[in-house]
Motif scaffolding. Structure first.
Motif, mmCIF file in Angstrom:
data_model
loop_
_atom_site.group_PDB
_atom_site.id
_atom_site.type_symbol
_atom_site.label_atom_id
_atom_site.label_comp_id
_atom_site.label_asym_id
_atom_site.label_seq_id
_atom_site.Cartn_x
_atom_site.Cartn_y
_atom_site.Cartn_z
ATOM 1 N N ILE A 219 -117.204 -7.794 -60.154
ATOM 2 C CA ILE A 219 -116.219 -6.724 -60.274
ATOM 3 C C ILE A 219 -114.907 -7.253 -59.717
ATOM 4 O O ILE A 219 -114.880 -7.858 -58.651
ATOM 5 C CB ILE A 219 -116.666 -5.465 -59.513
ATOM 6 C CG1 ILE A 219 -117.841 -4.811 -60.269
ATOM 7 C CG2 ILE A 219 -115.519 -4.476 -59.344
ATOM 8 C CD1 ILE A 219 -118.431 -3.608 -59.609
ATOM 9 N N VAL A 220 -113.835 -7.054 -60.455
ATOM 10 C CA VAL A 220 -112.514 -7.482 -60.005
ATOM 11 C C VAL A 220 -111.737 -6.232 -59.630
ATOM 12 O O VAL A 220 -111.676 -5.287 -60.414
ATOM 13 C CB VAL A 220 -111.743 -8.224 -61.126
ATOM 14 C CG1 VAL A 220 -110.417 -8.739 -60.607
ATOM 15 C CG2 VAL A 220 -112.567 -9.366 -61.691
ATOM 16 N N SER A 221 -111.157 -6.222 -58.445
ATOM 17 C CA SER A 221 -110.329 -5.073 -58.075
ATOM 18 C C SER A 221 -108.886 -5.517 -57.887
ATOM 19 O O SER A 221 -108.618 -6.595 -57.369
ATOM 20 C CB SER A 221 -110.854 -4.392 -56.815
ATOM 21 O OG SER A 221 -110.696 -5.223 -55.696
ATOM 22 N N PHE A 222 -107.987 -4.691 -58.358
ATOM 23 C CA PHE A 222 -106.551 -4.936 -58.278
ATOM 24 C C PHE A 222 -105.949 -3.812 -57.447
ATOM 25 O O PHE A 222 -106.223 -2.646 -57.713
ATOM 26 C CB PHE A 222 -105.912 -4.881 -59.676
ATOM 27 C CG PHE A 222 -106.391 -5.932 -60.626
ATOM 28 C CD1 PHE A 222 -105.633 -7.078 -60.863
ATOM 29 C CD2 PHE A 222 -107.589 -5.781 -61.304
ATOM 30 C CE1 PHE A 222 -106.060 -8.037 -61.756
ATOM 31 C CE2 PHE A 222 -108.030 -6.749 -62.204
ATOM 32 C CZ PHE A 222 -107.257 -7.882 -62.429
ATOM 33 N N SER A 223 -105.134 -4.150 -56.465
ATOM 34 C CA SER A 223 -104.443 -3.106 -55.716
ATOM 35 C C SER A 223 -103.029 -3.555 -55.406
ATOM 36 O O SER A 223 -102.740 -4.744 -55.328
ATOM 37 C CB SER A 223 -105.188 -2.753 -54.428
ATOM 38 O OG SER A 223 -105.259 -3.873 -53.577
ATOM 39 N N ASP A 224 -102.162 -2.586 -55.269
ATOM 40 C CA ASP A 224 -100.754 -2.850 -54.961
ATOM 41 C C ASP A 224 -100.461 -2.222 -53.612
ATOM 42 O O ASP A 224 -100.671 -1.035 -53.422
ATOM 43 C CB ASP A 224 -99.855 -2.238 -56.041
ATOM 44 C CG ASP A 224 -98.380 -2.527 -55.816
ATOM 45 O OD1 ASP A 224 -97.979 -2.766 -54.662
ATOM 46 O OD2 ASP A 224 -97.629 -2.515 -56.787
ATOM 47 N N GLU A 225 -99.989 -3.038 -52.686
ATOM 48 C CA GLU A 225 -99.722 -2.555 -51.338
ATOM 49 C C GLU A 225 -98.621 -1.502 -51.306
ATOM 50 O O GLU A 225 -98.470 -0.799 -50.334
ATOM 51 C CB GLU A 225 -99.356 -3.728 -50.425
ATOM 52 C CG GLU A 225 -100.469 -4.756 -50.304
ATOM 53 C CD GLU A 225 -101.726 -4.192 -49.658
ATOM 54 O OE1 GLU A 225 -101.652 -3.682 -48.536
ATOM 55 O OE2 GLU A 225 -102.793 -4.250 -50.299
ATOM 56 N N LYS A 226 -97.829 -1.403 -52.361
ATOM 57 C CA LYS A 226 -96.771 -0.388 -52.407
ATOM 58 C C LYS A 226 -97.171 0.805 -53.265
ATOM 59 O O LYS A 226 -96.371 1.683 -53.525
ATOM 60 C CB LYS A 226 -95.474 -1.004 -52.942
ATOM 61 C CG LYS A 226 -94.867 -2.004 -51.979
ATOM 62 C CD LYS A 226 -93.522 -2.469 -52.457
ATOM 63 C CE LYS A 226 -92.876 -3.370 -51.414
ATOM 64 N NZ LYS A 226 -91.589 -3.901 -51.889
ATOM 65 N N GLY A 227 -98.403 0.810 -53.753
ATOM 66 C CA GLY A 227 -98.874 1.932 -54.549
ATOM 67 C C GLY A 227 -98.248 2.016 -55.934
ATOM 68 O O GLY A 227 -98.190 3.075 -56.532
ATOM 69 N N ASP A 228 -97.778 0.888 -56.452
ATOM 70 C CA ASP A 228 -97.105 0.863 -57.759
ATOM 71 C C ASP A 228 -98.151 0.782 -58.871
ATOM 72 O O ASP A 228 -98.593 -0.290 -59.247
ATOM 73 C CB ASP A 228 -96.141 -0.322 -57.825
ATOM 74 C CG ASP A 228 -95.326 -0.353 -59.109
ATOM 75 O OD1 ASP A 228 -95.653 0.387 -60.055
ATOM 76 O OD2 ASP A 228 -94.363 -1.133 -59.155
ATOM 77 N N GLU A 229 -98.533 1.946 -59.390
ATOM 78 C CA GLU A 229 -99.560 1.985 -60.428
ATOM 79 C C GLU A 229 -99.088 1.322 -61.713
ATOM 80 O O GLU A 229 -99.878 0.726 -62.436
ATOM 81 C CB GLU A 229 -99.978 3.428 -60.708
ATOM 82 C CG GLU A 229 -100.637 4.084 -59.525
ATOM 83 C CD GLU A 229 -101.202 5.459 -59.851
ATOM 84 O OE1 GLU A 229 -101.492 5.724 -61.031
ATOM 85 O OE2 GLU A 229 -101.354 6.263 -58.912
ATOM 86 N N VAL A 230 -97.811 1.416 -62.019
ATOM 87 C CA VAL A 230 -97.284 0.841 -63.263
ATOM 88 C C VAL A 230 -97.484 -0.672 -63.264
ATOM 89 O O VAL A 230 -97.996 -1.247 -64.233
ATOM 90 C CB VAL A 230 -95.791 1.205 -63.460
ATOM 91 C CG1 VAL A 230 -95.210 0.459 -64.650
ATOM 92 C CG2 VAL A 230 -95.632 2.701 -63.627
ATOM 93 N N LEU A 231 -97.125 -1.336 -62.174
ATOM 94 C CA LEU A 231 -97.269 -2.791 -62.106
ATOM 95 C C LEU A 231 -98.729 -3.202 -62.199
ATOM 96 O O LEU A 231 -99.085 -4.117 -62.945
ATOM 97 C CB LEU A 231 -96.636 -3.336 -60.816
ATOM 98 C CG LEU A 231 -96.761 -4.847 -60.617
ATOM 99 C CD1 LEU A 231 -96.114 -5.614 -61.773
ATOM 100 C CD2 LEU A 231 -96.137 -5.255 -59.285
#
Length: 162
Positions: A139-151
Motif C-alpha cells: 500500500i502506498v500512502s501520499f500525504s501533504d504536510e500542508k494539507g494541500d489535497e489538490v497537489l
C-alpha cells in the motif's frame, strides 16, 4: 469581480495539471512510479519504503510531501491497514474515510484534524490529508504536510504500477 476570480482560478488549476516538466520517481522494488513537481526535492535519506519531498534542497527544511510504502502481503482492506499503520489519532471520531479509486486503483482518502503542537504557529488545528493506494502486496500512502489535497491528487493521478 467574482466572475474574474473564477476564471483565474480555473486557469491556474488547468496550468497546474500540465505535468510535462515534472520529474519521475520509480521504485524498482515495488514496481511503481509517479511524477512530482520540479520544485520539490527528494530527501537524501529516501528509500523505497519512505520518500520525503522538501520544498528546498536544504535537509533542515520541513517536508512537504511524504510517500510511504507498507508491505501488505495478505492484501487486507485499505481502511483496516490504515488504522493499524497510519499516524491516525486515537480520537477516531475526527477521522473521515472515503473509499474511491485513484488512477484506476482502489484508494482510501483519510482526513483528520488534531491539535497543533507548535508546527503550525497560526493555527490551533492541524489538518491532515492522506491517500492510501492499493498495490499488489503493498500500500502506498501520499500525504501533504500542508494539507494541500489538490497537489496530492495531481501527484496520484500520475501513479502507475509498472
Amino acid at each position: 469581480s467574482l466572475k474574474q476570480q473564477g476564471a483565474s482560478t480555473r486557469k491556474s488549476s488547468e496550468s497546474a495539471l500540465n505535468n510535462s516538466s515534472w520529474k519521475t520517481y520509480s521504485s524498482a522494488k515495488y514496481k511503481f512510479s509517479f511524477k512530482y513537481p520540479p520544485y520539490l526535492f527528494i530527501r537524501s535519506d529516501a528509500r523505497d519504503e519512505f520518500i520525503g519531498f522538501l520544498e528546498r534542497p536544504n535537509e533542515n527544511s520541513s517536508q512537504r510531501i511524504v510517500v510511504s510504502v507498507g508491505n501488505n502481503p495478505q492484501n487486507i482492506e485499505l481502511q483496516e491497514f490504515a488504522m493499524e499503520n497510519s499516524p491516525i489519532p486515537d480520537d477516531r471520531e475526527n477521522v473521515r474515510y472515503e473509499k474511491t479509486k485513484m488512477n484506476g486503483y482502489p484508494a482510501l482518502i483519510i482526513r483528520f484534524e488534531h491539535p497543533c503542537l507548535g508546527a503550525c504557529p497560526n493555527e490551533k488545528v492541524y489538518k491532515s490529508f492522506l491517500v492510501a493506494v492499493q498495490g499488489n502486496g503493498f500500500i502506498v500512502s501520499f500525504s501533504d504536510e500542508k494539507g494541500d489535497e489538490v497537489l496530492v491528487n495531481q501527484i496520484i493521478s500520475t501513479f502507475v504500477i509498472l
